[in-house]
Design an enzyme around this catalytic site. Sequence first.
Site, PDB file in Angstrom:
ATOM      1  N   HIS A 176      14.182  38.181 -51.522  1.00  0.00           N
ATOM      2  CA  HIS A 176      14.181  39.318 -52.450  1.00  0.00           C
ATOM      3  C   HIS A 176      12.836  40.040 -52.543  1.00  0.00           C
ATOM      4  O   HIS A 176      12.352  40.363 -53.635  1.00  0.00           O
ATOM      5  CB  HIS A 176      14.611  38.863 -53.849  1.00  0.00           C
ATOM      6  CG  HIS A 176      15.904  38.103 -53.882  1.00  0.00           C
ATOM      7  ND1 HIS A 176      16.993  38.432 -53.110  1.00  0.00           N
ATOM      8  CD2 HIS A 176      16.280  37.015 -54.612  1.00  0.00           C
ATOM      9  CE1 HIS A 176      17.986  37.578 -53.361  1.00  0.00           C
ATOM     10  NE2 HIS A 176      17.574  36.712 -54.243  1.00  0.00           N
ATOM     11  N   ASP A 243      23.123  39.242 -52.682  1.00  0.00           N
ATOM     12  CA  ASP A 243      22.812  38.321 -53.782  1.00  0.00           C
ATOM     13  C   ASP A 243      24.007  38.151 -54.714  1.00  0.00           C
ATOM     14  O   ASP A 243      23.849  37.734 -55.864  1.00  0.00           O
ATOM     15  CB  ASP A 243      21.571  38.763 -54.563  1.00  0.00           C
ATOM     16  CG  ASP A 243      21.016  37.673 -55.476  1.00  0.00           C
ATOM     17  OD1 ASP A 243      21.218  36.487 -55.161  1.00  0.00           O
ATOM     18  OD2 ASP A 243      20.397  38.000 -56.508  1.00  0.00           O
TER      19      ASP A 243
END
Length: 287
Positions: A176, A243
């Site tokens: 991320h 995600d």
Amino acid sequence: MSDVTGYMPQPSQPRLSLPVGACDCHTHVFGPQSTFPYADNALFRPQDAPKEVLFALHEHLGIDRCVIVQSGCHGFDNSAMLDAMKARPGQYLGVALAPVDISEASLAGLAEQRVRGIRFNFMPHLDAAASPEEIVAFSRRLEKYGMHLQVHLHHTLIKSIGETLQQAATPVVIDHMGRIDASQGRDQAAFNALMTLMENERFLVKVSGCDRASALGSPYTDAVPFAQKLVKHFPDRVLWGTDWPHPNLKGGPPDDGILVDILEGIAPDPLHRKALLVDNPARFYDF
């Protein structure tokens, strides 16, 4: 500890058509708790997000391959992840959670089931299972199985932990975008540290989490330029993922259709987009 609101049940249809073989390199499966209960010491307890919903989402988005990442709510019990992988053999691979003192037999068993790496967390809301130095030592065990390290770390730790991880014996995947905070501007120290770390060819980065980095909300125009810069400068060492089902995200889950559509901004060059979605995952995870 609290229940966590889950995914958007009916995401929009993306405008962007993804290339054949596109891979979602970062998803989770939660439960169902009746079959795969959460760990007694779980720090968060999300609603069920089982494999059948994940498979349907990928069909909706036009995604052919996937890397499922074990979630902390299940602790070191990777059963839910492995069950989903077995339902899509060869198409869905995994990244597990494991202690650094995992037995050699158990580690070999994960590798045999096509678990491609082990993840470690350095986030305030998650338990750190080991120190960076212990992880570097552990990487020498992973190396013989062709597995990698994956780290989920707070943006304030990119420089310090990254320096230690440069000694790893395996590739290291940064989750991320290092959990950068887009509100701190494009010339922020954390992102500069990430760019410096990426000069080491041992590192890869997931240009996921624009929804987490953004201070503006959908379509995350303040966060997309960070991902775009990483793709432009390191086109062969970037990966992407949704995600899903977006655990521990304040403000409710994002629209996964929009997360696909912002790929046009993240990777405006079609060749870079194909590398991000198809070529890099195929090579790195050995689909």
